[in-house]
Design a protein around this motif. Structure first.
Motif, PDB file in Angstrom:
ATOM      1  N   SER A 149     -25.231  31.630  14.697  1.00 17.28           N
ATOM      2  CA  SER A 149     -25.345  30.281  14.126  1.00 17.28           C
ATOM      3  C   SER A 149     -25.581  29.219  15.189  1.00 17.28           C
ATOM      4  O   SER A 149     -25.995  28.107  14.891  1.00 17.28           O
ATOM      5  CB  SER A 149     -24.069  29.916  13.357  1.00 17.28           C
ATOM      6  OG  SER A 149     -23.898  30.759  12.246  1.00 17.28           O
ATOM      7  N   LEU A 150     -25.304  29.582  16.465  1.00 21.76           N
ATOM      8  CA  LEU A 150     -25.418  28.609  17.559  1.00 21.76           C
ATOM      9  C   LEU A 150     -26.658  28.834  18.409  1.00 21.76           C
ATOM     10  O   LEU A 150     -26.789  28.266  19.497  1.00 21.76           O
ATOM     11  CB  LEU A 150     -24.174  28.682  18.464  1.00 21.76           C
ATOM     12  CG  LEU A 150     -22.914  27.987  17.968  1.00 21.76           C
ATOM     13  CD1 LEU A 150     -22.226  28.752  16.849  1.00 21.76           C
ATOM     14  CD2 LEU A 150     -21.929  27.782  19.115  1.00 21.76           C
ATOM     15  N   ALA A 151     -27.594  29.656  17.916  1.00 19.48           N
ATOM     16  CA  ALA A 151     -28.760  30.045  18.728  1.00 19.48           C
ATOM     17  C   ALA A 151     -29.535  28.842  19.261  1.00 19.48           C
ATOM     18  O   ALA A 151     -30.065  28.878  20.382  1.00 19.48           O
ATOM     19  CB  ALA A 151     -29.683  30.949  17.912  1.00 19.48           C
ATOM     20  N   GLU A 152     -29.601  27.748  18.487  1.00 17.91           N
ATOM     21  CA  GLU A 152     -30.405  26.587  18.914  1.00 17.91           C
ATOM     22  C   GLU A 152     -29.572  25.451  19.509  1.00 17.91           C
ATOM     23  O   GLU A 152     -30.096  24.385  19.809  1.00 17.91           O
ATOM     24  CB  GLU A 152     -31.225  26.056  17.718  1.00 17.91           C
ATOM     25  CG  GLU A 152     -32.307  27.012  17.256  1.00 17.91           C
ATOM     26  CD  GLU A 152     -33.428  26.321  16.479  1.00 17.91           C
ATOM     27  OE1 GLU A 152     -34.059  25.390  17.020  1.00 17.91           O
ATOM     28  OE2 GLU A 152     -33.652  26.716  15.321  1.00 17.91           O
ATOM     29  N   VAL A 153     -28.273  25.675  19.686  1.00 17.44           N
ATOM     30  CA  VAL A 153     -27.415  24.602  20.217  1.00 17.44           C
ATOM     31  C   VAL A 153     -27.642  24.460  21.721  1.00 17.44           C
ATOM     32  O   VAL A 153     -27.547  25.443  22.462  1.00 17.44           O
ATOM     33  CB  VAL A 153     -25.920  24.907  19.939  1.00 17.44           C
ATOM     34  CG1 VAL A 153     -25.025  23.827  20.544  1.00 17.44           C
ATOM     35  CG2 VAL A 153     -25.668  25.027  18.444  1.00 17.44           C
ATOM     36  N   PRO A 154     -27.930  23.228  22.208  1.00 12.73           N
ATOM     37  CA  PRO A 154     -28.079  23.027  23.650  1.00 12.73           C
ATOM     38  C   PRO A 154     -26.801  23.449  24.395  1.00 12.73           C
ATOM     39  O   PRO A 154     -25.692  23.247  23.893  1.00 12.73           O
ATOM     40  CB  PRO A 154     -28.310  21.510  23.782  1.00 12.73           C
ATOM     41  CG  PRO A 154     -28.819  21.079  22.430  1.00 12.73           C
ATOM     42  CD  PRO A 154     -28.164  21.993  21.450  1.00 12.73           C
ATOM     43  N   THR A 155     -26.967  24.031  25.563  1.00 16.21           N
ATOM     44  CA  THR A 155     -25.824  24.575  26.320  1.00 16.21           C
ATOM     45  C   THR A 155     -24.741  23.526  26.551  1.00 16.21           C
ATOM     46  O   THR A 155     -23.540  23.811  26.380  1.00 16.21           O
ATOM     47  CB  THR A 155     -26.312  25.125  27.677  1.00 16.21           C
ATOM     48  OG1 THR A 155     -27.341  26.086  27.412  1.00 16.21           O
ATOM     49  CG2 THR A 155     -25.194  25.827  28.425  1.00 16.21           C
ATOM     50  N   ALA A 156     -25.135  22.320  26.917  1.00 17.05           N
ATOM     51  CA  ALA A 156     -24.143  21.269  27.197  1.00 17.05           C
ATOM     52  C   ALA A 156     -23.300  20.957  25.962  1.00 17.05           C
ATOM     53  O   ALA A 156     -22.091  20.726  26.053  1.00 17.05           O
ATOM     54  CB  ALA A 156     -24.845  20.006  27.691  1.00 17.05           C
ATOM     55  N   ILE A 157     -23.939  20.953  24.796  1.00 20.45           N
ATOM     56  CA  ILE A 157     -23.228  20.676  23.530  1.00 20.45           C
ATOM     57  C   ILE A 157     -22.280  21.831  23.201  1.00 20.45           C
ATOM     58  O   ILE A 157     -21.147  21.634  22.773  1.00 20.45           O
ATOM     59  CB  ILE A 157     -24.249  20.458  22.384  1.00 20.45           C
ATOM     60  CG1 ILE A 157     -25.052  19.186  22.609  1.00 20.45           C
ATOM     61  CG2 ILE A 157     -23.565  20.436  21.016  1.00 20.45           C
ATOM     62  CD1 ILE A 157     -24.304  17.895  22.410  1.00 20.45           C
ATOM     63  N   GLU A 159     -20.811  23.808  25.249  1.00 22.08           N
ATOM     64  CA  GLU A 159     -19.650  23.759  26.144  1.00 22.08           C
ATOM     65  C   GLU A 159     -18.712  22.606  25.793  1.00 22.08           C
ATOM     66  O   GLU A 159     -17.491  22.714  25.945  1.00 22.08           O
ATOM     67  CB  GLU A 159     -20.120  23.629  27.601  1.00 22.08           C
ATOM     68  CG  GLU A 159     -20.749  24.925  28.116  1.00 22.08           C
ATOM     69  CD  GLU A 159     -21.459  24.763  29.455  1.00 22.08           C
ATOM     70  OE1 GLU A 159     -21.517  23.629  29.982  1.00 22.08           O
ATOM     71  OE2 GLU A 159     -21.981  25.782  29.952  1.00 22.08           O
ATOM     72  N   LYS A 160     -19.288  21.510  25.301  1.00 24.79           N
ATOM     73  CA  LYS A 160     -18.488  20.310  25.025  1.00 24.79           C
ATOM     74  C   LYS A 160     -17.719  20.391  23.712  1.00 24.79           C
ATOM     75  O   LYS A 160     -16.571  19.948  23.619  1.00 24.79           O
ATOM     76  CB  LYS A 160     -19.427  19.090  25.009  1.00 24.79           C
ATOM     77  CG  LYS A 160     -18.711  17.752  24.939  1.00 24.79           C
ATOM     78  CD  LYS A 160     -19.708  16.603  25.083  1.00 24.79           C
ATOM     79  CE  LYS A 160     -18.993  15.267  25.070  1.00 24.79           C
ATOM     80  NZ  LYS A 160     -19.943  14.134  25.174  1.00 24.79           N
ATOM     81  N   TYR A 161     -18.348  20.952  22.659  1.00 28.06           N
ATOM     82  CA  TYR A 161     -17.795  20.836  21.301  1.00 28.06           C
ATOM     83  C   TYR A 161     -17.388  22.142  20.629  1.00 28.06           C
ATOM     84  O   TYR A 161     -16.988  22.152  19.473  1.00 28.06           O
ATOM     85  CB  TYR A 161     -18.778  20.081  20.407  1.00 28.06           C
ATOM     86  CG  TYR A 161     -18.919  18.628  20.770  1.00 28.06           C
ATOM     87  CD1 TYR A 161     -17.795  17.824  20.967  1.00 28.06           C
ATOM     88  CD2 TYR A 161     -20.173  18.043  20.917  1.00 28.06           C
ATOM     89  CE1 TYR A 161     -17.919  16.487  21.300  1.00 28.06           C
ATOM     90  CE2 TYR A 161     -20.307  16.699  21.240  1.00 28.06           C
ATOM     91  CZ  TYR A 161     -19.167  15.933  21.432  1.00 28.06           C
ATOM     92  OH  TYR A 161     -19.298  14.599  21.763  1.00 28.06           O
ATOM     93  N   PHE A 162     -17.498  23.272  21.342  1.00 30.08           N
ATOM     94  CA  PHE A 162     -17.100  24.558  20.774  1.00 30.08           C
ATOM     95  C   PHE A 162     -16.122  25.278  21.694  1.00 30.08           C
ATOM     96  O   PHE A 162     -16.180  25.118  22.912  1.00 30.08           O
ATOM     97  CB  PHE A 162     -18.319  25.478  20.578  1.00 30.08           C
ATOM     98  CG  PHE A 162     -19.283  25.020  19.515  1.00 30.08           C
ATOM     99  CD1 PHE A 162     -19.165  25.469  18.204  1.00 30.08           C
ATOM    100  CD2 PHE A 162     -20.314  24.146  19.821  1.00 30.08           C
ATOM    101  CE1 PHE A 162     -20.064  25.057  17.222  1.00 30.08           C
ATOM    102  CE2 PHE A 162     -21.208  23.727  18.844  1.00 30.08           C
ATOM    103  CZ  PHE A 162     -21.085  24.175  17.546  1.00 30.08           C
ATOM    104  N   VAL A 163     -15.255  26.079  21.091  1.00 25.47           N
ATOM    105  CA  VAL A 163     -14.374  26.964  21.845  1.00 25.47           C
ATOM    106  C   VAL A 163     -14.728  28.397  21.457  1.00 25.47           C
ATOM    107  O   VAL A 163     -14.742  28.735  20.270  1.00 25.47           O
ATOM    108  CB  VAL A 163     -12.885  26.691  21.502  1.00 25.47           C
ATOM    109  CG1 VAL A 163     -11.987  27.665  22.268  1.00 25.47           C
ATOM    110  CG2 VAL A 163     -12.506  25.255  21.821  1.00 25.47           C
ATOM    111  N   LYS A 164     -15.028  29.227  22.468  1.00 27.93           N
ATOM    112  CA  LYS A 164     -15.368  30.633  22.183  1.00 27.93           C
ATOM    113  C   LYS A 164     -14.084  31.401  21.911  1.00 27.93           C
ATOM    114  O   LYS A 164     -13.104  31.266  22.635  1.00 27.93           O
ATOM    115  CB  LYS A 164     -16.122  31.252  23.360  1.00 27.93           C
ATOM    116  CG  LYS A 164     -16.781  32.582  23.017  1.00 27.93           C
ATOM    117  CD  LYS A 164     -17.745  33.012  24.103  1.00 27.93           C
ATOM    118  CE  LYS A 164     -18.650  34.168  23.716  1.00 27.93           C
ATOM    119  NZ  LYS A 164     -18.088  35.275  22.993  1.00 27.93           N
ATOM    120  N   ASN A 165     -14.111  32.179  20.839  1.00 27.21           N
ATOM    121  CA  ASN A 165     -12.929  32.923  20.434  1.00 27.21           C
ATOM    122  C   ASN A 165     -13.379  34.326  20.037  1.00 27.21           C
ATOM    123  O   ASN A 165     -13.797  34.550  18.902  1.00 27.21           O
ATOM    124  CB  ASN A 165     -12.254  32.192  19.257  1.00 27.21           C
ATOM    125  CG  ASN A 165     -10.851  32.693  19.007  1.00 27.21           C
ATOM    126  OD1 ASN A 165     -10.487  33.767  19.477  1.00 27.21           O
ATOM    127  ND2 ASN A 165     -10.079  31.928  18.253  1.00 27.21           N
TER     128      ASN A 165
END
Length: 256
Positions: A149-157, A159-165
């Protein structure tokens, strides 16, 4: 009356959803595969099954409301929103009224908040997100998504708004707090007024021309003059003036 016409009548009486406003061939194909998988022979038997089984009714609603979504879907369009649409809207009004209509599992309204955070603190961002499917809304509220679902999310975004779990990503609470989720039927329920931005993408393709017409007119009434409707990449409006829209950019329409 055919088996499917009887089903349409029963579903409208039970749920207030009018399947006649959805393209018949597509909807019949989706629902036939579901009832066959569940061991029913026809639409009549399928409806009787739903009368007895709430879980089956939920599955039916899930199937008919097409929950396919991802963050920053068609990334170039989100760049237009960020670099062209939001700057103009914010010049006219610093407190934007925003609606993500048919928001599915929440990727779209959360993306809107992330894009708008380039201009405003998150505490000043408020987005209404609605969908017909309560299961989709429940998933949206959890804010947990698979990596695809995050394939198109810019890397900076990311890192800023998601937590990997583990295998999943969780949207941070500060983004979740910007969005209010609510159940809403685009074909039946009233629309609030004076929106600066309405985002409704990749949903209209499932409706009949008559239903689309009704929804576009309602969106137009719901927008303030100068407010913008942002549609999906297969949903160009070919006669925007009919709904008092001007083309502001590809797939962006401002109310005249």
């Amino acid at each position: 009356m055919t088996d499917y016409e009887g089903f349409i009548t029963n579903i409208k009486r039970k749920t207030n959803i009018d399947l006649a406003l959805y393209k018949e061939a597509q909807m019949k194909r989706r629902l036939t595969s579901l009832y066959e998988k569940r061991g029913f022979k026809n639409f009549n038997d399928f409806y009787k099954g739903m009368e007895r089984d709430q879980q089956l009714l939920s599955e039916f609603l899930d199937r008919m409301t097409i929950n396919v979504s991802e963050f920053y879907r068609n990334g170039k369009r989100w760049e237009v929103l960020q670099n062209k649409i939001f700057p103009r809207l914010l010049k006219e009004n610093r407190k934007l009224k925003i609606w993500s209509a048919a928001c599915s599992t929440g990727e779209e309204p959360y993306t809107i908040a992330m894009v708008l955070s380039n201009y405003l603190p998150l505490s000043q961002i408020s987005i209404l997100a609605t969908d017909l499917d309560e299961n989709a809304i429940a998933k949206a509220k959890t804010g947990i998504y698979p990596e695809r679902s995050l394939a198109e999310v810019p890397t900076a975004i990311k890192e800023k708004y998601f937590v990997k779990n583990g295998m999943f990503y969780q949207v941070k609470d500060e983004i979740k707090r910007t969005v209010t989720f609510r159940k809403h039927n685009l074909l039946k329920d009233p629309y609030e007024q004076n929106y600066d931005l309405i985002v409704c993408r990749n949903v209209m393709i499932y409706f009949t021309e008559e239903a689309k017409d009704q929804i576009y007119l309602n969106f137009s009434k719901a927008l303030r003059p100068g407010g913008v409707l942002f549609v999906g990449s297969t949903e160009q409006i070919f006669n925007p003036s009919k709904y008092s829209f001007d083309i502001e950019d590809t797939f962006f329409y401002s109310k005249a």
